[in-house]
Scaffold this active site. Structure first.
Site, PDB file in Angstrom:
ATOM      1  CB  THR A 100      47.776  36.813  46.127  1.00  0.00           C
ATOM      2  OG1 THR A 100      47.624  38.043  46.564  1.00  0.00           O
ATOM      3  CG2 THR A 100      49.018  36.409  45.904  1.00  0.00           C
ATOM      4  CG  ASP A 112      49.945  38.514  41.710  1.00  0.00           C
ATOM      5  OD1 ASP A 112      48.834  39.661  41.832  1.00  0.00           O
ATOM      6  OD2 ASP A 112      49.880  38.073  42.879  1.00  0.00           O
ATOM      7  NE  ARG A 171      45.297  43.490  39.184  1.00  0.00           N
ATOM      8  CZ  ARG A 171      44.560  43.314  37.920  1.00  0.00           C
ATOM      9  NH1 ARG A 171      43.330  42.364  38.149  1.00  0.00           N
ATOM     10  NH2 ARG A 171      44.815  43.545  36.806  1.00  0.00           N
ATOM     11  CE  LYS A 199      50.322  40.823  45.426  1.00  0.00           C
ATOM     12  NZ  LYS A 199      49.211  39.844  44.928  1.00  0.00           N
ATOM     13  N   GLY A 253      46.337  37.043  51.043  1.00  0.00           N
ATOM     14  CA  GLY A 253      45.444  37.193  51.970  1.00  0.00           C
ATOM     15  C   GLY A 253      45.216  38.542  52.258  1.00  0.00           C
ATOM     16  CB  SER A 282      42.294  34.716  44.125  1.00  0.00           C
ATOM     17  OG  SER A 282      43.071  35.523  43.810  1.00  0.00           O
ATOM     18  CG  ASP A 299      42.775  35.230  40.110  1.00  0.00           C
ATOM     19  OD1 ASP A 299      43.781  35.563  41.262  1.00  0.00           O
ATOM     20  OD2 ASP A 299      41.255  35.097  40.338  1.00  0.00           O
ATOM     21  CB  SER A 336      46.612  37.364  40.017  1.00  0.00           C
ATOM     22  OG  SER A 336      46.250  36.523  41.127  1.00  0.00           O
TER      23      SER A 336
END
Lengths: 273, 235
Positions: free
Chosen positions: A39, A55, A57, A71, A85, A167, A204, A207
């Protein structure tokens, strides 16, 4: 005798199963991996309200479990919450607080305030001592103006003009730190949020996929699902796929004949009516 | 009353097979302010008298008609505080239903849950029945619906119903005036006329309350100025 009064709920985490869990780990139990959201989630305050971004994913270890996961969660018509999380934890805690806010709206006859959602979230997370793995970016517009907060799994909160979590938060924060200023317009705010999320998506591993945006202003909320799709699927063969017989190598053959039919015997006593 | 020996405890049947406490609860309802509901083809209207104990009471602070969910509203006759407790419990049950099924609760389900609560208080120790009858009005995928729930926990679906002080006159009036093809606007006028029948004193937007729900499925309580407009149309 009916239940007359409801018992007051016991606070805090129940540690009853901790010894048993430790014993299982020592005996070699592999805990199943949680589906985490990796995330990048962000939020910022602009001149007329707040913009939230995320995002899409969801990961299960190294595997992408969901390519277009939502999300940004609904809390109240004027309050939305991004969650990073463990996906189940963010879903459950935002649903629960959203429900409590609705009851509160009926009891008070007023629009919900962001600080109410904040307090309900932080008290719940604190009482679970960090075991509810939900890191949230909470934003909304209420009678006291626009608000943006971050909530950490252990129950601490920050109040900020711009925030990132997950992240991909460092990638997104680098974009905010260089380009954020007070008094952004709506278009500038949305562009900046989309840029920050893209930074997370491309830099990242946790994500990826698309950008979701939510704009909350006085009296109006716009949920822009899949505002940007920077990762389109471009490899579909228009001819389709053909599989020739014999293409798959046969390693071994075993033939088992089907068992003969079993005869059902009529009769016996009927069941008691 | 020959049953008076058995009328002290809720959980004791009288020899004639009645629970006298519930009868008494219905008396409490019958002495409450009149309220009524009418189901139209495209919505439901509920209305009630709002007689305040003194002219010094701030009438804007009193609201008898309440929302249970965005598409279900309720009005009561009887003891106001009892109705508040029931509305609170029902709101919570509606939320729990939503948490579990991710769908808004159908009107019949909410009525059933509310009625169950009221019944529990007729079969427990140390409690008394609720001194209210509720008229629950809602609009869901099964169309407009109107239910009445009594202190005993029994509930009925009505096309039009009344409760409280003036119930027999009001019901007679409604029986005469009700038609199957009535639309919401006609129903509102009929509701006002029914309330006017037994009203002592001058009727106005300040001493009655009206709640409506239409095809938009949003229950709302009319403002006193809106009620005054309807009253002017009815004159």
């Amino acid at each position: 005798m009916g239940r007359m009064t409801e018992l007051p709920t016991k606070g805090g985490f129940s540690f009853d199963l901790c010894t048993r869990n430790d014993m299982l780990l020592k005996n070699g139990l592999q805990m199943p991996p949680f589906r985490k959201t990796g995330t990048t989630i962000v939020g910022l305050v602009f001149q007329d309200g707040v913009v939230l971004g995320a995002d899409t994913r969801a990961t299960e270890g190294p595997i992408v479990a969901d390519k277009n996961f939502e999300k940004i969660h609904f809390m109240a018509p004027n309050i939305y919450c991004c969650g990073a999380g463990t996906a189940a934890d963010t879903e459950a805690v935002t649903d629960m607080v959203s429900s409590q806010l609705q009851l509160h709206r009926y009891a008070t006859g007023r629009e919900s305030r962001v600080v109410t959602a904040l307090t309900l979230l932080k008290s719940h997370l604190f009482s679970y001592q960090g075991h509810v793995s939900a890191a949230l970016v909470l934003g909304g517009f209420d009678v006291t103006g626009p608000h943006l907060h971050t909530v950490y799994p252990h129950g601490s909160t920050d109040t900020l003009p711009f925030a990132t979590m997950g992240s991909g938060s460092l990638a997104a924060m680098s974009v905010f730190e260089s380009k954020y200023r007070e008094g952004l317009t709506r278009e500038e705010g949305i562009e900046l949020v989309a840029e920050a999320i893209c930074a997370g998506i491309f830099n990242d591993l946790g994500s990826g996929s698309n950008v979701d945006v939510c704009v909350i202003t006085e009296g109006k909320t716009e949920y822009l699902r899949n505002y940007q799709l920077p990762n389109p699927r471009t490899y579909i063969s228009s001819k389709g796929y053909t599989f020739v017989k014999g293409q798959t190598e046969v390693l071994s053959t075993k033939i088992t004949s089907i068992q003969p039919k079993v005869e059902a015997v009529e009769g016996g006593d009927a069941m008691e009516e | 009353m020959g049953d008076s020996q058995y009328s002290f405890s809720l959980t004791t049947f009288s020899p004639s097979g009645k629970l006298v406490q519930i009868e008494h609860a219905l008396m409490a309802v019958g002495s409450g302010q009149t309220s009524l509901g009418i189901k139209a083809t495209n919505g439901v209207v509920v209305a009630t008298e709002k007689k305040l104990p003194s002219i010094l009471v701030d009438e804007t602070s009193v609201q008898k008609i309440q929302l249970m969910t965005p598409n279900i509203g309720v009005v009561y006759s009887g003891m106001g505080p009892d109705s508040r407790v029931l509305v609170r419990k029902s709101r919570k049950q509606a939320q729990q239903y939503f948490r579990l099924y991710k769908e808004t609760i159908p009107v019949t389900q909410l009525v059933r849950e509310t009625a169950t609560v009221m019944q529990e208080f007729t079969q427990s120790g140390g409690v008394r029945p609720f001194g209210v009858s509720l008229l629950i009005a809602g609009y869901d995928d099964n169309g407009p619906q109107l239910y009445q729930v009594d202190p005993s926990g029994s509930y009925f679906s009505w096309k039009a119903s009344a409760m409280g002080k003036n119930v027999s006159n009001a019901k007679t009036f409604l029986e005469k005036r009700y038609t199957e093809v009535m639309e919401l606007e006609d129903a509102i006028h009929t509701a006002i006329l029914t309330l006017k029948e037994g009203f002592e004193g001058q009727i106005s937007g300040k001493n009655i309350e009206i709640g409506i729900i239409g095809t938009d499925r949003q229950f709302r309580v009319l403002s006193s100025s809106e009620i005054d407009d309807y009253l002017a149309e009815v004159e």
